[in-house]
Write an enzyme that holds these catalytic residues in place. Structure first.
Site, PDB file in Angstrom:
ATOM      1  N   TYR A 104      27.957 -85.517  87.150  1.00  0.00           N
ATOM      2  CA  TYR A 104      27.613 -86.421  86.113  1.00  0.00           C
ATOM      3  C   TYR A 104      28.870 -87.047  85.292  1.00  0.00           C
ATOM      4  O   TYR A 104      28.703 -88.957  85.681  1.00  0.00           O
ATOM      5  CB  TYR A 104      26.181 -86.696  85.625  1.00  0.00           C
ATOM      6  N   ARG A 118      23.677 -91.840  83.322  1.00  0.00           N
ATOM      7  CA  ARG A 118      21.681 -91.754  84.510  1.00  0.00           C
ATOM      8  C   ARG A 118      21.942 -92.506  85.421  1.00  0.00           C
ATOM      9  O   ARG A 118      21.136 -92.442  86.446  1.00  0.00           O
ATOM     10  CB  ARG A 118      20.773 -91.931  83.383  1.00  0.00           C
ATOM     11  N   CYS A 135      27.848 -87.723  97.687  1.00  0.00           N
ATOM     12  CA  CYS A 135      26.755 -87.454  96.835  1.00  0.00           C
ATOM     13  C   CYS A 135      27.145 -85.912  96.355  1.00  0.00           C
ATOM     14  O   CYS A 135      26.759 -85.199  95.435  1.00  0.00           O
ATOM     15  CB  CYS A 135      25.497 -87.900  96.312  1.00  0.00           C
TER      16      CYS A 135
END
Length: 165
Positions: A104, A118, A135
């Protein structure tokens, strides 16, 4: 009118919802079309009917599962978001190569906002076209799988499939 079709895959059923032109609006490892449609932005909703002619996506998914890991690259998707970051992050997601997952943190950096970890995670969570927008190639910052709407066994299988390719 939208169309949907379900394919059998080694990891369970995979359903796609497309426009008449073949653009994918929703996709996931499920047979539950209402669940998929709940992921679609209201501005892109329309009645849905079963139809195996959903454009090139069926053949592309089969080719991907048979080992052509770039088969999904040309599939057109239609997702809606108000935010420019999310739109850009989805474009960046498509550029993550099979067999080369990123964290991420790295995904946020690639998306142009290195501190927006986030927001990068939200781009994954709001992705309505699983597999087509990969993803599953985004991992937790510590390298572990993290979450996946369609289950960690599916995410793990996809990553192993791509690593073997």
């Amino acid at each position: 009118m939208l169309r949907h079709s379900t394919l059998d895959t080694p990891i369970g059923p995979f359903t796609v919802v497309t426009t008449a032109a073949g653009a994918v609006r929703a996709a996931g490892f499920t047979t539950d079309v209402p669940e998929l449609m709940s992921l679609v932005h209201p501005s892109l909703l329309a009645p849905v009917e079963a139809d195996d002619d959903v454009g090139p996506v069926r053949a592309a998914v089969r080719d991907y599962l048979a080992g052509d890991l770039t088969a999904l690259d040309g599939i057109v998707v239609e997702q809606y978001t108000r935010g420019e970051f999310m739109r850009h992050a989805w474009e960046v997601m498509r550029q993550i190569k099979p067999g080369a997952p990123v964290t991420y943190t790295r995904y946020a950096d690639l998306s142009g906002r290195p501190t927006a970890i986030r927001a990068a995670a939200a781009a994954c969570a709001r992705n309505a076209v699983a597999l087509i927008l990969p993803c599953h190639r985004v991992l937790r910052t510590d390298g572990s799988l993290g979450g996946y709407r369609w289950g960690l066994p599916v995410k793990s299988w996809l990553l192993e499939h791509e690593a073997a390719g």
